[in-house]
Design a protein around this motif. Structure first.
Motif, PDB file in Angstrom:
ATOM      1  N   SER A 273      44.338  34.402  42.073  1.00  0.00           N
ATOM      2  CA  SER A 273      43.403  35.525  42.086  1.00  0.00           C
ATOM      3  C   SER A 273      42.394  35.391  43.214  1.00  0.00           C
ATOM      4  CB  SER A 273      42.668  35.615  40.737  1.00  0.00           C
ATOM      5  OG  SER A 273      43.574  35.887  39.690  1.00  0.00           O
TER       6      SER A 273
ATOM      7  N   ARG B 139      42.654  38.924  35.053  1.00  0.00           N
ATOM      8  CA  ARG B 139      41.330  39.542  35.069  1.00  0.00           C
ATOM      9  C   ARG B 139      40.395  38.853  34.089  1.00  0.00           C
ATOM     10  NH1 ARG B 139      42.742  44.579  34.898  1.00  0.00           N
ATOM     11  NH2 ARG B 139      42.764  44.812  32.625  1.00  0.00           N
ATOM     12  N   THR B 140      40.876  38.573  32.889  1.00  0.00           N
ATOM     13  CA  THR B 140      40.040  37.897  31.893  1.00  0.00           C
ATOM     14  C   THR B 140      39.675  36.493  32.337  1.00  0.00           C
ATOM     15  OG1 THR B 140      40.947  39.172  30.045  1.00  0.00           O
ATOM     16  CG2 THR B 140      39.975  37.032  29.518  1.00  0.00           C
TER      17      THR B 140
ATOM     18  N   LEU C 146      34.627  44.325  43.485  1.00  0.00           N
ATOM     19  CA  LEU C 146      34.614  44.747  42.088  1.00  0.00           C
ATOM     20  C   LEU C 146      35.827  45.616  41.758  1.00  0.00           C
ATOM     21  CD1 LEU C 146      30.833  45.503  41.522  1.00  0.00           C
ATOM     22  CD2 LEU C 146      32.109  43.436  40.952  1.00  0.00           C
ATOM     23  N   ALA C 147      36.221  46.460  42.713  1.00  0.00           N
ATOM     24  CA  ALA C 147      37.417  47.280  42.486  1.00  0.00           C
ATOM     25  C   ALA C 147      38.667  46.413  42.400  1.00  0.00           C
ATOM     26  CB  ALA C 147      37.563  48.308  43.600  1.00  0.00           C
ATOM     27  N   GLU C 148      38.756  45.407  43.265  1.00  0.00           N
ATOM     28  CA  GLU C 148      39.936  44.547  43.266  1.00  0.00           C
ATOM     29  C   GLU C 148      40.012  43.709  41.997  1.00  0.00           C
ATOM     30  OE1 GLU C 148      43.507  43.528  45.134  1.00  0.00           O
ATOM     31  OE2 GLU C 148      41.998  45.030  45.656  1.00  0.00           O
ATOM     32  N   ILE C 149      38.878  43.274  41.509  1.00  0.00           N
ATOM     33  CA  ILE C 149      38.848  42.508  40.257  1.00  0.00           C
ATOM     34  C   ILE C 149      39.362  43.369  39.105  1.00  0.00           C
ATOM     35  CG2 ILE C 149      37.326  41.444  38.538  1.00  0.00           C
ATOM     36  CD1 ILE C 149      35.553  40.660  41.034  1.00  0.00           C
ATOM     37  N   GLU C 150      38.929  44.626  39.077  1.00  0.00           N
ATOM     38  CA  GLU C 150      39.385  45.523  38.018  1.00  0.00           C
ATOM     39  C   GLU C 150      40.889  45.768  38.099  1.00  0.00           C
ATOM     40  OE1 GLU C 150      37.658  46.636  35.390  1.00  0.00           O
ATOM     41  OE2 GLU C 150      36.136  45.285  36.163  1.00  0.00           O
ATOM     42  N   ASP C 151      41.458  45.640  39.305  1.00  0.00           N
ATOM     43  CA  ASP C 151      42.889  45.882  39.483  1.00  0.00           C
ATOM     44  C   ASP C 151      43.750  44.673  39.123  1.00  0.00           C
ATOM     45  OD1 ASP C 151      42.543  48.473  40.256  1.00  0.00           O
ATOM     46  OD2 ASP C 151      42.597  48.072  42.411  1.00  0.00           O
TER      47      ASP C 151
ATOM     48  N   ARG D  30      27.330  40.783  31.588  1.00  0.00           N
ATOM     49  CA  ARG D  30      28.062  40.405  32.787  1.00  0.00           C
ATOM     50  C   ARG D  30      27.465  39.197  33.500  1.00  0.00           C
ATOM     51  NH1 ARG D  30      30.985  44.897  34.363  1.00  0.00           N
ATOM     52  NH2 ARG D  30      32.328  43.398  35.417  1.00  0.00           N
TER      53      ARG D  30
ATOM     54  N   GLU E 109      46.358  41.365  33.520  1.00  0.00           N
ATOM     55  CA  GLU E 109      45.991  40.389  32.491  1.00  0.00           C
ATOM     56  C   GLU E 109      47.088  39.318  32.407  1.00  0.00           C
ATOM     57  OE1 GLU E 109      43.285  39.975  31.146  1.00  0.00           O
ATOM     58  OE2 GLU E 109      42.240  41.885  31.087  1.00  0.00           O
TER      59      GLU E 109
ATOM     60  N   ARG F 186      37.000  36.751  35.049  1.00  0.00           N
ATOM     61  CA  ARG F 186      35.711  37.138  34.484  1.00  0.00           C
ATOM     62  C   ARG F 186      35.046  36.000  33.723  1.00  0.00           C
ATOM     63  NH1 ARG F 186      37.141  43.121  31.978  1.00  0.00           N
ATOM     64  NH2 ARG F 186      36.775  44.341  33.875  1.00  0.00           N
TER      65      ARG F 186
END
Length: 204
Positions: free
Chosen positions: A189, A155-156, A144-149, A58, A152, A159
């Motif tokens: 984003s 998100r990629t 971190l929660a919002e990024i996971e939500d 990461r 695609e 990251r």
């Protein structure tokens, strides 16, 4: 108490004494818990590379090295809290590492989310405005929660740009997306993440 081969209960040179490298994982944990620096050195040698690999998934290499150092500092300072009845010593270290990695990512994102998206799109980043120290943990969870939500490929893209420190052009090459699409995904984003963070702070 009778000392056992493979445990850190004996002094060097006494009958049955073994090198730290021959201790079991549990014995290393007991040594650290007891304040035996031999245990800490052995733990670093034994699990440092594993934790670095975990962090490297990461973070960049320097941040990953910093995380590993921080993990063992934290483990030593909080050694009295280690409970072998609840987890193994390696698992306890991994738990500390995950928190340290999340802290590093949150710090990175706090610097990026407060940047004006239009200026970022033009390559004119403004200075970060970090939260008060007491809000750092809450910000970490929210971001971190919002990024996971994110869906695609957003998100990629996010990251790769911020976890991987890739340029827009490198992200486009990695994902096969047009450069303009990558920039649009990042811009939208970042707006979403910044808005979510601001809303959460206002509600505290």
């Amino acid at each position: 108490m009778t000392s056992r081969p493979g445990s850190p209960d004996q002094a060097a040179g006494t009958p049955g004494w073994t090198e730290p490298s021959q201790w079991s994982d549990a014995a290393v944990g007991r040594a650290v818990q007891a304040g035996d620096e031999r245990g800490l050195r052995e733990a670093f040698d034994r699990w440092g590379p594993v934790l670095h690999g975990l962090a490297r998934r990461r973070l960049d290499d320097q941040d990953a090295q910093d995380v590993v150092q921080a993990v063992f500092v934290s483990a030593w300072r909080s050694r009295a809290t280690f409970d072998p009845t609840r987890s193994s010593f390696p698992a306890w270290l991994v738990g500390i590492a995950r928190h340290r990695i999340a802290d590093a990512l949150a710090q990175h994102y706090r610097s990026e989310v407060v940047t004006d998206p239009e200026q970022l799109h033009r390559g004119e980043a403004t200075g970060p405005v970090g939260p008060a120290p007491q809000d750092a943990a809450a910000d970490r969870v929210v971001l971190l929660a919002e990024i996971e939500d994110l869906g695609e490929p957003q998100r990629t893209v996010v990251r790769l740009a911020f976890f991987g420190d890739l340029t827009h052009e490198q992200v486009a090459a990695r994902t096969g997306l047009p450069l303009g699409t990558v920039k649009s995904h990042l811009r939208r984003s970042l707006r979403r993440l910044r808005t979510r963070l601001e809303d959460d702070r206002a509600a505290r």
